[in-house]
Design a protein around this motif. Structure first.
Motif, PDB file in Angstrom:
ATOM      1  N   THR A  25       0.876  -0.942  -0.036  1.00 49.96           N
ATOM      2  CA  THR A  25      -0.184  -0.047   0.086  1.00 49.96           C
ATOM      3  C   THR A  25       0.776   0.855  -0.338  1.00 49.96           C
ATOM      4  N   LEU A  26       1.689   1.333   1.363  1.00 49.24           N
ATOM      5  CA  LEU A  26       2.933   2.576   1.251  1.00 49.24           C
ATOM      6  C   LEU A  26       3.603   3.109  -0.528  1.00 49.24           C
ATOM      7  N   LEU A  27       4.011   1.522  -1.024  1.00 52.03           N
ATOM      8  CA  LEU A  27       4.715   1.229  -2.327  1.00 52.03           C
ATOM      9  C   LEU A  27       4.084   2.331  -3.129  1.00 52.03           C
ATOM     10  N   ALA A  28       2.897   1.850  -3.775  1.00 52.68           N
ATOM     11  CA  ALA A  28       1.943   2.426  -4.204  1.00 52.68           C
ATOM     12  C   ALA A  28       1.231   3.775  -3.632  1.00 52.68           C
ATOM     13  N   ILE A  29       1.599   4.163  -3.094  1.00 49.75           N
ATOM     14  CA  ILE A  29       1.570   5.689  -2.642  1.00 49.75           C
ATOM     15  C   ILE A  29       2.108   6.444  -3.363  1.00 49.75           C
ATOM     16  N   VAL A  30       3.665   5.738  -2.768  1.00 46.60           N
ATOM     17  CA  VAL A  30       4.893   6.508  -3.012  1.00 46.60           C
ATOM     18  C   VAL A  30       5.072   6.929  -4.906  1.00 46.60           C
ATOM     19  N   TYR A  31       5.270   5.516  -5.272  1.00 47.15           N
ATOM     20  CA  TYR A  31       5.129   5.649  -6.510  1.00 47.15           C
ATOM     21  C   TYR A  31       4.273   6.540  -7.327  1.00 47.15           C
ATOM     22  N   THR A  32       2.682   6.711  -7.182  1.00 49.13           N
ATOM     23  CA  THR A  32       1.839   8.150  -7.335  1.00 49.13           C
ATOM     24  C   THR A  32       2.429   9.309  -7.526  1.00 49.13           C
ATOM     25  N   PHE A  33       2.376   9.218  -6.294  1.00 46.13           N
ATOM     26  CA  PHE A  33       3.148  10.753  -5.846  1.00 46.13           C
ATOM     27  C   PHE A  33       4.429  11.294  -6.907  1.00 46.13           C
ATOM     28  N   TRP A  34       5.624   9.961  -6.995  1.00 45.41           N
ATOM     29  CA  TRP A  34       6.263  10.325  -7.961  1.00 45.41           C
ATOM     30  C   TRP A  34       6.338  10.457  -9.137  1.00 45.41           C
ATOM     31  N   GLY A  94      22.153  11.883   1.376  1.00 46.08           N
ATOM     32  CA  GLY A  94      22.097  10.505   1.882  1.00 46.08           C
ATOM     33  C   GLY A  94      20.864  10.527   2.582  1.00 46.08           C
ATOM     34  N   LEU A  95      20.716  11.677   3.054  1.00 45.37           N
ATOM     35  CA  LEU A  95      19.986  12.121   4.533  1.00 45.37           C
ATOM     36  C   LEU A  95      18.167  11.699   3.802  1.00 45.37           C
ATOM     37  N   MET A  96      17.883  12.205   2.740  1.00 45.79           N
ATOM     38  CA  MET A  96      17.169  11.812   1.845  1.00 45.79           C
ATOM     39  C   MET A  96      16.307  10.823   1.631  1.00 45.79           C
ATOM     40  N   ILE A  97      17.580   9.968   1.020  1.00 49.58           N
ATOM     41  CA  ILE A  97      16.903   8.967   0.484  1.00 49.58           C
ATOM     42  C   ILE A  97      17.064   7.939   1.578  1.00 49.58           C
ATOM     43  N   GLN A  98      17.475   7.536   2.542  1.00 45.80           N
ATOM     44  CA  GLN A  98      17.255   6.878   3.748  1.00 45.80           C
ATOM     45  C   GLN A  98      15.731   7.270   4.332  1.00 45.80           C
ATOM     46  N   ALA A  99      16.185   8.605   4.310  1.00 50.55           N
ATOM     47  CA  ALA A  99      13.896   8.493   4.919  1.00 50.55           C
ATOM     48  C   ALA A  99      13.151   7.992   3.644  1.00 50.55           C
ATOM     49  N   VAL A 100      13.310   7.766   3.409  1.00 52.50           N
ATOM     50  CA  VAL A 100      12.230   7.042   1.815  1.00 52.50           C
ATOM     51  C   VAL A 100      12.694   5.859   1.855  1.00 52.50           C
ATOM     52  N   GLY A 101      14.136   5.139   1.600  1.00 48.16           N
ATOM     53  CA  GLY A 101      14.407   3.802   1.523  1.00 48.16           C
ATOM     54  C   GLY A 101      14.373   2.995   3.025  1.00 48.16           C
ATOM     55  N   MET A 102      15.144   3.298   3.625  1.00 44.94           N
ATOM     56  CA  MET A 102      14.781   3.140   5.078  1.00 44.94           C
ATOM     57  C   MET A 102      13.738   2.852   5.846  1.00 44.94           C
ATOM     58  N   TRP A 257      18.396  12.869  -5.584  1.00 45.53           N
ATOM     59  CA  TRP A 257      17.066  12.468  -5.099  1.00 45.53           C
ATOM     60  C   TRP A 257      15.331  12.028  -5.890  1.00 45.53           C
ATOM     61  N   LEU A 258      15.183  12.211  -6.933  1.00 45.76           N
ATOM     62  CA  LEU A 258      14.515  12.214  -7.786  1.00 45.76           C
ATOM     63  C   LEU A 258      14.514  11.093  -8.419  1.00 45.76           C
ATOM     64  N   VAL A 259      15.992  11.154  -8.577  1.00 45.64           N
ATOM     65  CA  VAL A 259      15.941   9.625  -9.993  1.00 45.64           C
ATOM     66  C   VAL A 259      16.762   8.286  -9.003  1.00 45.64           C
ATOM     67  N   ALA A 260      16.795   8.693  -7.780  1.00 44.64           N
ATOM     68  CA  ALA A 260      16.672   7.377  -6.666  1.00 44.64           C
ATOM     69  C   ALA A 260      15.722   7.366  -6.222  1.00 44.64           C
ATOM     70  N   VAL A 261      14.780   7.418  -5.624  1.00 38.68           N
ATOM     71  CA  VAL A 261      13.744   7.470  -5.083  1.00 38.68           C
ATOM     72  C   VAL A 261      12.542   6.179  -5.947  1.00 38.68           C
ATOM     73  N   PRO A 262      12.799   5.934  -7.077  1.00 40.40           N
ATOM     74  CA  PRO A 262      11.913   4.679  -7.748  1.00 40.40           C
ATOM     75  C   PRO A 262      12.567   3.530  -7.837  1.00 40.40           C
ATOM     76  N   ILE A 263      13.570   3.531  -6.807  1.00 37.57           N
ATOM     77  CA  ILE A 263      14.640   2.419  -6.998  1.00 37.57           C
ATOM     78  C   ILE A 263      14.601   2.311  -5.251  1.00 37.57           C
TER      79      ILE A 263
END
Length: 340
Positions: A25-34, A94-102, A257-263
């Motif tokens: 569910t969270l994955l779908a939400i993040v992808y939708t916004f991105w 690093g902080l930005m992308i970990q806030a999402v990925g981790m 951050w934008l090019v790394a979020v979907p990964i």
């Protein structure tokens, strides 16, 4: 009197089902916004310009979820040494992308019912808030010291794992016994120190907590690793908030951050899932390889021809050695051999 044990089964089934669907569910939400943002703003050209960032985080996101190093452990050295990105931008990214990925990896850990230490997570994360504030606004490290200190903290982390796994012949523990105010103070301090370091390099609070858990208390790496993944995710959210909302100094890191979020929202949870399935030696050997590569590249690319650099590095190594001795001595006197 016969007790109906099936009364709570529907509630347990509902809870299990909700856990199962939480990550998708969270994955779908993040992808939708991105996707919505990328289409509306038409920012697809960013992938052509910043594809090395996407490639770096393909590996970095897996490391973030599978180990106690965090995605910044890959991003920071690659960005600063290979891509020649300033340390401040590499730290912020690093902080930005970990806030999402981790954070997503933490959701996967929760959904899969992977064992963690909630009290450690709570007290280290509390200290980490103060640490981020200190490291962001009160005490900053000038270049090139963030690169150097990051390398030797990572190396200390690797040494700690070798000592814990192969030099101390004790069975790993699964819990901290007799939890009291001493533990609260210790892990609060870990959070302050680790958060201050993470504010400089994007990572560190996870490594410090891992070292304390394994060296001082002999906690199983299969438990301490997901514990530190959750801690790093929460601390990264704090750092992202400070730079994105309070200081508003994200700058070019937003494009990275934008090019790394979907990964990373796929890679970090996948790393957490794999780590929960493989044996502890596999995790340790993979980490040691990454740390060895980090040390070699630092010694190769950053010349130590400045007396101040040499003194600071030697001091950092000496402090790490003293801390190792203290933790090992504590473990020797307080952790019975074979205690699980």
């Amino acid at each position: 009197m016969k007790v109906d044990m099936s009364a709570g089964q529907p509630q347990q089934a509902a809870a299990t089902n909700s856990r199962k669907w939480l990550y998708p569910t969270l994955l779908a939400i993040v992808y939708t916004f991105w996707f919505s943002y990328m289409f509306i703003a038409n920012r697809w050209e960013l992938f052509q310009e910043y594809w090395p960032v996407s490639l770096t985080m393909t590996i970095g996101s897996f490391v973030a979820g599978a180990t106690a190093e965090g995605g910044a452990a890959v991003a920071f050295p690659v960005f600063t040494k290979v891509l020649q990105i300033p340390s401040t931008d590499a730290r912020t990214f690093g902080l930005m992308i970990q806030a999402v990925g981790m954070t997503m990896a933490g959701v996967m850990i929760y959904a899969q019912r992977v064992r963690t230490l909630p009290r450690v997570i709570g007290w280290v994360s509390l200290g980490g808030i103060f640490g981020q504030l200190i490291g962001t606004y009160l005490f900053t490290i000038p270049n090139p010291y963030p690169k150097i200190l990051f390398t030797f903290v990572a190396t200390a982390f690797g040494v700690a794992m070798v000592i814990s796994r192969w030099l101390i012949h004790w069975e790993p523990r699964s819990e901290l016994p007799n939890w009291d105010n001493r533990y609260r103070a210790l892990f609060l301090l870990c959070g302050v120190l680790g958060g201050s370091f993470a504010a400089q390099t994007g990572s560190g609070i996870d490594m410090l907590t891992f070292i304390v858990l394994t060296l001082a208390f002999g906690i199983n790496e299969k438990i301490s690793t997901p514990t530190t993944v959750v801690i790093m995710g929460l601390n990264s959210v704090v750092g992202f908030f400070l730079h994105g909302v309070v200081s508003q100094d994200i700058g070019i890191a937003w494009n990275y951050w934008l090019v790394a979020v979907p990964i990373v929202i796929l890679g970090a949870p996948f790393g957490a899932y794999v780590a929960s399935k493989v044996n502890r030696d596999g995790i340790i050997k993979f980490l040691l390889f990454l740390i060895g590569l980090e040390l070699v590249t630092t010694l190769w690319l950053i010349p130590f021809n400045n007396l101040t650099q040499i003194v600071i590095t030697a001091t950092a190594v000496a402090i790490c050695g003293a801390l190792f001795w203290l933790m090992l001595n504590y473990r020797k006197n307080n952790v019975p051999m074979g205690d699980v």
